[in-house]
Design an enzyme around this catalytic site. Sequence first.
Site, PDB file in Angstrom:
ATOM      1  N   VAL A 168       7.546   0.473  -5.937  1.00 51.03           N
ATOM      2  CA  VAL A 168       8.776  -0.248  -6.304  1.00 51.03           C
ATOM      3  C   VAL A 168       8.469  -1.057  -7.568  1.00 51.03           C
ATOM      4  O   VAL A 168       7.398  -1.660  -7.682  1.00 51.03           O
ATOM      5  CB  VAL A 168       9.232  -1.187  -5.165  1.00 51.03           C
ATOM      6  N   HIS A 217       6.844  -4.317  -0.227  1.00 47.11           N
ATOM      7  CA  HIS A 217       6.512  -4.210   1.204  1.00 47.11           C
ATOM      8  C   HIS A 217       7.766  -3.888   2.027  1.00 47.11           C
ATOM      9  O   HIS A 217       7.718  -3.097   2.958  1.00 47.11           O
ATOM     10  CB  HIS A 217       5.941  -5.526   1.733  1.00 47.11           C
ATOM     11  N   GLN A 277     -12.632  -6.407   2.815  1.00 47.97           N
ATOM     12  CA  GLN A 277     -12.306  -5.549   1.671  1.00 47.97           C
ATOM     13  C   GLN A 277     -12.351  -6.305   0.347  1.00 47.97           C
ATOM     14  O   GLN A 277     -12.042  -5.751  -0.693  1.00 47.97           O
ATOM     15  CB  GLN A 277     -10.961  -4.858   1.860  1.00 47.97           C
ATOM     16  N   SER A 284       3.620  -6.455  -7.126  1.00 47.98           N
ATOM     17  CA  SER A 284       2.307  -6.724  -6.560  1.00 47.98           C
ATOM     18  C   SER A 284       2.243  -8.194  -6.190  1.00 47.98           C
ATOM     19  O   SER A 284       2.815  -9.041  -6.893  1.00 47.98           O
ATOM     20  CB  SER A 284       1.216  -6.429  -7.600  1.00 47.98           C
ATOM     21  N   SER A 285       1.541  -8.482  -5.089  1.00 52.59           N
ATOM     22  CA  SER A 285       1.389  -9.893  -4.700  1.00 52.59           C
ATOM     23  C   SER A 285       0.625 -10.656  -5.772  1.00 52.59           C
ATOM     24  O   SER A 285       0.695 -11.884  -5.822  1.00 52.59           O
ATOM     25  CB  SER A 285       0.640  -9.990  -3.372  1.00 52.59           C
ATOM     26  N   ARG A 286      -0.130  -9.956  -6.600  1.00 48.17           N
ATOM     27  CA  ARG A 286      -0.935 -10.645  -7.619  1.00 48.17           C
ATOM     28  C   ARG A 286      -0.133 -10.957  -8.889  1.00 48.17           C
ATOM     29  O   ARG A 286      -0.632 -11.680  -9.749  1.00 48.17           O
ATOM     30  CB  ARG A 286      -2.175  -9.824  -7.964  1.00 48.17           C
ATOM     31  N   ARG A 313       2.247   3.980  -2.376  1.00 51.72           N
ATOM     32  CA  ARG A 313       1.467   4.814  -3.297  1.00 51.72           C
ATOM     33  C   ARG A 313       0.989   4.023  -4.501  1.00 51.72           C
ATOM     34  O   ARG A 313       0.275   4.531  -5.351  1.00 51.72           O
ATOM     35  CB  ARG A 313       2.292   6.012  -3.758  1.00 51.72           C
ATOM     36  N   LYS A 314       1.409   2.765  -4.602  1.00 53.16           N
ATOM     37  CA  LYS A 314       0.889   1.930  -5.692  1.00 53.16           C
ATOM     38  C   LYS A 314      -0.627   1.827  -5.560  1.00 53.16           C
ATOM     39  O   LYS A 314      -1.353   1.874  -6.545  1.00 53.16           O
ATOM     40  CB  LYS A 314       1.522   0.548  -5.620  1.00 53.16           C
ATOM     41  N   ASP A 315      -1.115   1.677  -4.316  1.00 52.06           N
ATOM     42  CA  ASP A 315      -2.557   1.706  -4.078  1.00 52.06           C
ATOM     43  C   ASP A 315      -2.928   3.164  -3.809  1.00 52.06           C
ATOM     44  O   ASP A 315      -3.205   3.557  -2.669  1.00 52.06           O
ATOM     45  CB  ASP A 315      -2.908   0.819  -2.883  1.00 52.06           C
TER      46      ASP A 315
HETATM   47  O1  PAF Z   1      -2.774  -2.447   1.047  1.00 51.22           O
HETATM   48  C1  PAF Z   1      -3.077  -3.472   1.692  1.00 51.22           C
HETATM   49  O2  PAF Z   1      -2.343  -4.471   1.699  1.00 51.22           O
HETATM   50  C2  PAF Z   1      -4.388  -3.525   2.460  1.00 51.22           C
HETATM   51  O3  PAF Z   1      -5.406  -2.879   1.764  1.00 51.22           O
HETATM   52  C3  PAF Z   1      -4.272  -2.991   3.887  1.00 51.22           C
HETATM   53  C4  PAF Z   1      -3.914  -1.510   3.909  1.00 51.22           C
HETATM   54  C5  PAF Z   1      -3.223  -3.779   4.650  1.00 51.22           C
HETATM   55  C6  PAF Z   1      -5.630  -3.138   4.622  1.00 51.22           C
HETATM   56  O4  PAF Z   1      -6.018  -4.459   4.677  1.00 51.22           O
END
Ligand code: PAF
Length: 294
Positions: free
Chosen positions: A180, A37, A61, A189-191, A152-154
């Site tokens: 990264v 981040h 989501q 990743s937070s996970r 771009r990870k997501d």
């Molecule tokens: O990538 C994320 O952390 C989330 O999907 C986002 C873009 C902040 C939307 O909640």
Amino acid sequence: MKLIQTVPEMQAEADRRRAEGRRLALVPTMGALHEGHLALVREAHRHADHVTVSIFVNPTQFAPGEDYEQYPRTLAADLEQLERLGFVDVVFAPSPAAMYPGGPARHRTWVTVEGLDEHLCGRFRPGHFRGVTTVVSKLFLACRPHVAVFGRKDAQQFLILRRMVRDLNFGIELIGVPTVREPDGLALSSRNVYLSPSERAQAVVLSRAVSEARRLAETGEQRTEALVEAMRRALAQAPDARVQYAEVVDTETLQPVEKLEPGREALAAVAVFFGQTRLIDNAFFRIPSDVREG
Ligand code: PAF
């Protein structure tokens, strides 16, 4: 650094800064901030002179049964990290009630980008991208940025948002920052905090799989079947990995392609479970344009 928790206050702040002629950047996050981040926030700082980071764990989501309740919430530590950067102007951290008055179940207006969620994560996370595009639209309307930065990870999220911004004329420049990684290649990743030491060691197979697909493509392999097989072989090196998908898709349509076209961008992507923890990784690539068709 200012902490703002309501939409009207955020809009007023953005309007004031725009009136001063500042260029505004937004980095949307769900908190639990890590170095990945912070790379997005530093990138935002390079493109703007006012940086807002939003922190909001977006309920819409998460599909039923996903980790919405357990998702790490670490606001105090997140604020400290952002303060330490020294250039973040605003942290926008609204409550669920501020974003969804009356609760998410009573929300009636949704933004959907059709057809781009049929593959990769979209196939397994019903409603996920509708939640993402809706909340990101709401964050754009609250924070009024000129530029927004995503990882771009997501990859599927980034490509869907890029399409949404284009289709709805948001007039926002979207920047996608490369993933990264830990020294062994694992994408941050937070996970990752959910992984046991053994799972953590095995999780290196995700980055190996997608790098192998990219290597094959960049050295001229055009058959995506060969790329997918190579990814599956790499993932099979982890005894505890349960593969959810390993696919190669076009980055515009997000549809699988059988044969890669020289010069056209594609994406190799995987999702893997270790126990309850779901990890994703991907690689963007183009096969060289001097590869002969045939
Ligand atoms: O990538 C994320 O952390 C989330 O999907 C986002 C873009 C902040 C939307 O909640």
